[in-house]
Design a protein around this motif. Structure first.
Motif, mmCIF file in Angstrom:
data_model
loop_
_atom_site.group_PDB
_atom_site.id
_atom_site.type_symbol
_atom_site.label_atom_id
_atom_site.label_comp_id
_atom_site.label_asym_id
_atom_site.label_seq_id
_atom_site.Cartn_x
_atom_site.Cartn_y
_atom_site.Cartn_z
ATOM 1 N N ALA A 7 45.068 13.076 54.191
ATOM 2 C CA ALA A 7 44.462 11.935 54.876
ATOM 3 C C ALA A 7 43.266 11.374 54.111
ATOM 4 C CB ALA A 7 44.037 12.337 56.281
ATOM 5 N N GLY A 8 42.908 12.023 52.965
ATOM 6 C CA GLY A 8 41.833 11.510 52.123
ATOM 7 C C GLY A 8 40.546 12.301 52.153
ATOM 8 N N LEU A 9 40.510 13.383 52.891
ATOM 9 C CA LEU A 9 39.303 14.211 52.935
ATOM 10 C C LEU A 9 39.346 15.255 51.832
ATOM 11 C CD1 LEU A 9 39.125 14.812 56.769
ATOM 12 C CD2 LEU A 9 37.816 13.172 55.447
ATOM 13 N N SER A 10 38.177 15.628 51.335
ATOM 14 C CA SER A 10 38.112 16.686 50.320
ATOM 15 C C SER A 10 36.772 17.402 50.444
ATOM 16 C CB SER A 10 38.279 16.106 48.917
ATOM 17 O OG SER A 10 37.200 15.248 48.622
ATOM 18 N N GLY A 11 36.700 18.578 49.860
ATOM 19 C CA GLY A 11 35.456 19.324 49.861
ATOM 20 C C GLY A 11 35.135 19.923 51.217
ATOM 21 N N PHE A 12 35.953 20.825 51.674
ATOM 22 C CA PHE A 12 35.768 21.424 52.988
ATOM 23 C C PHE A 12 34.759 22.559 52.947
ATOM 24 C CE2 PHE A 12 40.159 20.001 52.511
ATOM 25 C CZ PHE A 12 40.172 19.006 53.469
ATOM 26 N N ARG A 13 33.964 22.672 53.969
ATOM 27 C CA ARG A 13 33.022 23.781 54.099
ATOM 28 C C ARG A 13 33.428 24.598 55.318
ATOM 29 N NH1 ARG A 13 26.620 23.062 54.291
ATOM 30 N NH2 ARG A 13 27.154 22.063 52.330
ATOM 31 N N LEU A 14 33.762 25.822 55.086
ATOM 32 C CA LEU A 14 34.164 26.718 56.168
ATOM 33 C C LEU A 14 32.998 27.641 56.480
ATOM 34 C CD1 LEU A 14 37.726 27.625 54.874
ATOM 35 C CD2 LEU A 14 37.080 25.848 56.508
ATOM 36 N N ARG A 15 32.654 27.752 57.741
ATOM 37 C CA ARG A 15 31.535 28.590 58.162
ATOM 38 C C ARG A 15 32.053 29.715 59.041
ATOM 39 N NH1 ARG A 15 26.463 24.956 59.512
ATOM 40 N NH2 ARG A 15 25.653 27.064 59.642
ATOM 41 N N PRO A 16 32.030 30.931 58.524
ATOM 42 C CA PRO A 16 32.515 32.067 59.310
ATOM 43 C C PRO A 16 31.694 32.249 60.582
ATOM 44 C CG PRO A 16 32.126 32.690 57.020
ATOM 45 C CD PRO A 16 31.568 31.318 57.198
ATOM 46 N N GLY A 17 32.370 32.422 61.702
ATOM 47 C CA GLY A 17 31.674 32.675 62.963
ATOM 48 C C GLY A 17 31.142 34.095 63.016
ATOM 49 N N VAL A 18 31.964 35.044 62.620
ATOM 50 C CA VAL A 18 31.565 36.454 62.546
ATOM 51 C C VAL A 18 31.759 36.866 61.089
ATOM 52 C CG1 VAL A 18 32.032 38.795 63.363
ATOM 53 C CG2 VAL A 18 32.305 36.851 64.920
ATOM 54 N N MET A 19 30.651 36.957 60.380
ATOM 55 C CA MET A 19 30.697 37.163 58.926
ATOM 56 C C MET A 19 31.576 38.344 58.527
ATOM 57 S SD MET A 19 29.463 35.679 56.195
ATOM 58 C CE MET A 19 28.023 34.804 56.725
ATOM 59 N N SER A 20 31.446 39.470 59.201
ATOM 60 C CA SER A 20 32.179 40.673 58.791
ATOM 61 C C SER A 20 33.685 40.554 59.013
ATOM 62 C CB SER A 20 31.643 41.899 59.533
ATOM 63 O OG SER A 20 31.849 41.749 60.933
ATOM 64 N N GLN A 21 34.124 39.654 59.878
ATOM 65 C CA GLN A 21 35.555 39.483 60.137
ATOM 66 C C GLN A 21 36.109 38.227 59.471
ATOM 67 O OE1 GLN A 21 36.047 39.469 64.365
ATOM 68 N NE2 GLN A 21 35.134 41.477 64.621
ATOM 69 N N ASP A 22 35.388 37.125 59.620
ATOM 70 C CA ASP A 22 35.914 35.836 59.167
ATOM 71 C C ASP A 22 35.815 35.629 57.662
ATOM 72 O OD1 ASP A 22 36.427 35.366 61.818
ATOM 73 O OD2 ASP A 22 34.630 34.152 62.137
ATOM 74 N N LEU A 23 34.751 36.109 57.049
ATOM 75 C CA LEU A 23 34.610 35.912 55.602
ATOM 76 C C LEU A 23 35.730 36.595 54.824
ATOM 77 C CD1 LEU A 23 33.004 34.544 53.396
ATOM 78 C CD2 LEU A 23 31.550 36.568 53.289
ATOM 79 N N PRO A 24 36.067 37.856 55.122
ATOM 80 C CA PRO A 24 37.214 38.460 54.432
ATOM 81 C C PRO A 24 38.523 37.719 54.712
ATOM 82 C CG PRO A 24 35.878 40.173 55.438
ATOM 83 C CD PRO A 24 35.353 38.852 55.938
ATOM 84 N N ALA A 25 38.684 37.195 55.920
ATOM 85 C CA ALA A 25 39.905 36.449 56.240
ATOM 86 C C ALA A 25 39.992 35.167 55.414
ATOM 87 C CB ALA A 25 39.940 36.124 57.736
ATOM 88 N N ILE A 26 38.865 34.528 55.208
ATOM 89 C CA ILE A 26 38.855 33.293 54.395
ATOM 90 C C ILE A 26 39.084 33.628 52.933
ATOM 91 C CG2 ILE A 26 37.386 31.419 53.543
ATOM 92 C CD1 ILE A 26 36.068 31.411 56.358
ATOM 93 N N THR A 27 38.305 34.581 52.415
ATOM 94 C CA THR A 27 38.363 34.853 50.983
ATOM 95 C C THR A 27 39.646 35.538 50.548
ATOM 96 O OG1 THR A 27 37.135 36.916 51.286
ATOM 97 C CG2 THR A 27 35.865 34.959 50.747
ATOM 98 N N ALA A 28 40.251 36.308 51.408
ATOM 99 C CA ALA A 28 41.489 36.997 51.032
ATOM 100 C C ALA A 28 42.719 36.263 51.546
ATOM 101 C CB ALA A 28 41.476 38.430 51.543
#
Length: 72
Positions: free
Chosen positions: A13-34
């Protein structure tokens, strides 16, 4: 898979450069990065490695002179 699809829909749709903010760092960050990164790589839209060299060399910029060179 669902988040990857949503990001790709937004990109289409033309958007780029997304910023994802983990809600629970210990759970969400590994889910995003892996998990999310692996899913995007399987879809061929996320790099698997970085280019060789530094940003300076990739931009063709000369190495600046050291401000300490010649001072003894």
């Amino acid at each position: 898979e669902e988040l990857a699809g949503l990001l790709l829909d937004w990109q289409a749709a033309g958007l780029s450069g997304f910023r994802l903010r983990p809600g629970v760092m210990s759970q969400d960050l590994p889910a995003i990065t892996a998990d999310l990164v692996a899913c995007l790589q399987r879809r061929g839209v996320f790099r698997r490695s970085y280019q060789d060299g530094t940003l300076r060399t990739r931009l063709g910029l000369p190495r600046p002179a050291s401000r300490y060179a010649g001072r003894l």
